[in-house]
Design a protein around this motif. Structure first.
Motif, mmCIF file in Angstrom:
data_model
loop_
_atom_site.group_PDB
_atom_site.id
_atom_site.type_symbol
_atom_site.label_atom_id
_atom_site.label_comp_id
_atom_site.label_asym_id
_atom_site.label_seq_id
_atom_site.Cartn_x
_atom_site.Cartn_y
_atom_site.Cartn_z
ATOM 1 N N CYS A 115 75.629 47.881 56.175
ATOM 2 C CA CYS A 115 75.142 49.242 56.443
ATOM 3 C C CYS A 115 76.289 50.245 56.507
ATOM 4 C CB CYS A 115 74.329 49.264 57.735
ATOM 5 S SG CYS A 115 72.723 48.434 57.614
ATOM 6 N N PRO A 166 70.265 55.924 63.268
ATOM 7 C CA PRO A 166 70.485 54.818 62.326
ATOM 8 C C PRO A 166 71.415 53.728 62.843
ATOM 9 C CG PRO A 166 70.456 56.883 61.131
ATOM 10 C CD PRO A 166 70.383 57.240 62.593
ATOM 11 N N PHE A 167 72.485 54.097 63.554
ATOM 12 C CA PHE A 167 73.401 53.086 64.083
ATOM 13 C C PHE A 167 72.743 52.287 65.200
ATOM 14 C CE2 PHE A 167 76.306 56.535 62.611
ATOM 15 C CZ PHE A 167 76.855 55.844 61.558
ATOM 16 N N GLN A 195 70.966 59.247 56.335
ATOM 17 C CA GLN A 195 71.903 59.963 57.207
ATOM 18 C C GLN A 195 72.931 60.734 56.391
ATOM 19 O OE1 GLN A 195 75.294 58.043 59.319
ATOM 20 N NE2 GLN A 195 74.135 58.504 61.184
ATOM 21 N N ASN A 236 76.898 53.426 54.174
ATOM 22 C CA ASN A 236 77.078 54.729 54.820
ATOM 23 C C ASN A 236 78.291 55.456 54.260
ATOM 24 O OD1 ASN A 236 78.237 56.557 57.053
ATOM 25 N ND2 ASN A 236 76.199 56.114 57.838
ATOM 26 N N GLN A 263 70.836 54.540 56.645
ATOM 27 C CA GLN A 263 72.222 54.973 56.427
ATOM 28 C C GLN A 263 72.299 55.944 55.250
ATOM 29 O OE1 GLN A 263 74.409 53.980 58.750
ATOM 30 N NE2 GLN A 263 72.759 52.740 59.614
#
Length: 516
Positions: free
Chosen positions: A418, A398-399, A292, A422, A289
């Motif tokens: 997470c 990532p998700f 990203q 994020n 996360q």
């Protein structure tokens, strides 16, 4: 002869039926599209809105001029408060979903987007920059709720063989929303002194359409049975979604999940954080996360005008370059859909991250050599290449990865942690990027290089592949990476005997099928 109708019904049940298509498109393009629109809409009219801020405060406080630092801070708040709202919305999504159920929760949150759109649309009429910021906060909360509700709804209404495709509709609609906002933000459309309030106010239109269409869409069968204990309603919804009468297999899967939930204690965030067995998967999920958001993607989208201005791109050309980057983002998201289940998670993460690291070094060199006209085009190319690489790996994976490495009882707490990381990292980056860029100039992107390289190293050494892997195999890999030889968990054949704090079959998996 008797087997043929059953075979046809089974094939039909696994395809894109009418109601599955309507429900998936309404949820993604009615909700996720609006979230993407709010991400992209603020960029193009930045100069016009900043001038509005300046004129508003001069008139209000009888000043001769508002300092550049003050205007920059106000703009940072306008951008960042949207992300702060996303943090609040992501925390609330689980509570809202449990309270109202999937369908009613998605319907209810449309009110937020409509209210936020109205607030932003009335900003100039009310001569109030604060109204715009408050509107951005409201639509940010909506965006956080969307990220928590829509992907789950899409997964729960889809047959297993289509969950990957329907899951990407959320990301696809988001990127399309960004692109539409960029197109409408052109000076030939609504990116004008008189048009920008309409441009921002249009954010409420997709939500208004969803508010009228989504009530006719089926609810999540999982939610009906697991939350409401409505077996008849869940069966009717499945029959409608699959366009088939025989849905016994899927009903059995949901019942098994219900029985499993009765015997498994859901982990709280505190229990998750204190679990030694789940610490490494959590660290990997959190790092993904961070990678990203801190790879620079939202900095590029939110502040692309400044980046292209630094690259000596003519002011009149910049909006079209921004639209081009949005179109590339959409195209690459479409291309990624079939790649996801063919190439695996690790290659689609690691190779693009390697390219991003080299690409940002190239961008720094280009931005420092703008005395040569060709370097302007190199800088544009570097930004476009970054967007391509991000759309392939760090954007969607990532998700997906977090859902694949955590069991049912730990997944809710893991997603909460997470998503908080994020949105928090996104908020920090949105607030700090313009000031860091002002202090460091082109060398700002070297910070992103360090972050991406560090994250790639952890993923390479500590993140196992999950494509076509059983949960037992994934956990054995995590145990091996922790150095615990021969201590990997051996899952029992009977799902009812599953332990309460270790990995279990993914939601919706059939008995004996633990593949993610």
């Amino acid at each position: 002869m008797t087997d043929e109708p059953l075979h046809q019904a089974d094939k039909q049940a696994k395809g894109w039926t009418l109601w599955l298509t309507i429900s998936a498109i309404t949820a993604s393009f009615g909700c996720s599209f609006a979230f993407g629109y709010n991400i992209g809409v603020i960029n193009s009219p930045q100069l016009i809105i900043t001038r509005f801020y300046n004129a508003s405060y001069i008139a209000r406080y009888n000043q001769t001029k508002v300092s550049e630092d003050t205007l920059e801070l106000l703009w940072s708040w306008t951008v960042s408060i949207f992300v702060a709202g996303g943090m609040l919305g992501s925390f609330a999504s689980g509570l809202v979903s449990n309270w109202l159920g999937r369908k009613r929760a998605i319907i209810a949150i449309q009110i937020l987007e409509i209210i936020g759109g109205i607030m932003m649309g009335l900003t100039k009429v009310c001569y109030s920059p604060e109204l715009l910021m408050c509107g951005r906060l409201v639509v940010g909360i909506y965006g956080g709720l969307v990220c928590g509700l829509v992907p789950i709804y899409l997964a729960e209404i889809s047959p297993k063989n289509l969950r990957g495709a329907t899951g990407t509709l959320h990301q696809l609609a988001l990127t399309v929303g960004i692109l539409v906002a960029q197109v409408l933000g052109l000076k030939e459309v609504l990116g004008t002194e008189g048009g920008w309030p309409v441009l921002l106010g249009l954010a409420g239109l997709p939500a208004l359409l969803a508010l009228f269409v989504f009530p006719i869409c089926p609810d999540s069968p999982n939610s009906l049975l697991l939350k409401n204990n409505d077996e008849k309603g869940a069966r009717e919804v499945l029959q409608k979604l699959r366009n088939a009468d025989d849905v016994d297999d899927e009903m059995d899967d949901i019942r098994k999940m219900a029985n499993q939930q009765d015997k498994v204690q859901t982990l709280s965030v505190k229990e998750l954080l204190c679990s030694a067995d789940l610490r490494l998967p959590l660290v990997v999920g959190v790092v993904m996360q961070l990678a990203q958001q801190l790879s620079g993607i939202n900095a590029v989208f939110f502040y692309s005008r400044e980046i292209f201005t630094t690259a000596n791109i003519p002011t009149d050309t910049i909006p079209y370059v921004i639209v081009g980057t949005g179109a590339i983002n959409v195209l690459m998201t479409l291309i990624t859909v079939p790649m996801m289940d063919r190439s695996g998670r690790r290659p689609l993460l690691l190779w693009p991250m390697l390219v991003i690291s080299i690409d940002f070094i190239l961008l720094v060199i280009a931005l420092n050599m703008l005395v040569y006209q060709a370097m302007s085009y190199v800088a544009i190319g570097a930004v476009i290449l970054f967007i391509v690489c991000f759309a392939v790996g760090l954007g969607p994976i990532p998700f997906i990865y977090v859902a694949e490495i955590f069991s049912q009882e730990a997944r809710g707490a893991a997603v909460t942690v997470c998503m908080f990381v994020n949105h928090s990292s996104n908020f920090v980056l949105a607030m700090s990027f313009p000031f860091i860029q002002k202090a460091m100039g082109a060398y700002t992107f070297l910070i992103f290089v360090v972050i991406v390289v560090g994250a790639a190293m952890l993923i390479f050494f500590r993140a196992p592949e999950t494509k076509n892997r059983t949960l037992k195999e994934i956990e054995m890999d995590f145990d091996r990476m922790r150095g615990r030889r021969q201590k990997a968990l051996h899952l029992p054949d009977n799902p009812d005997d599953m332990p309460t704090t270790r990995l279990m079959p993914a939601e919706g998996a059939r008995e004996g099928d633990t593949r993610v």
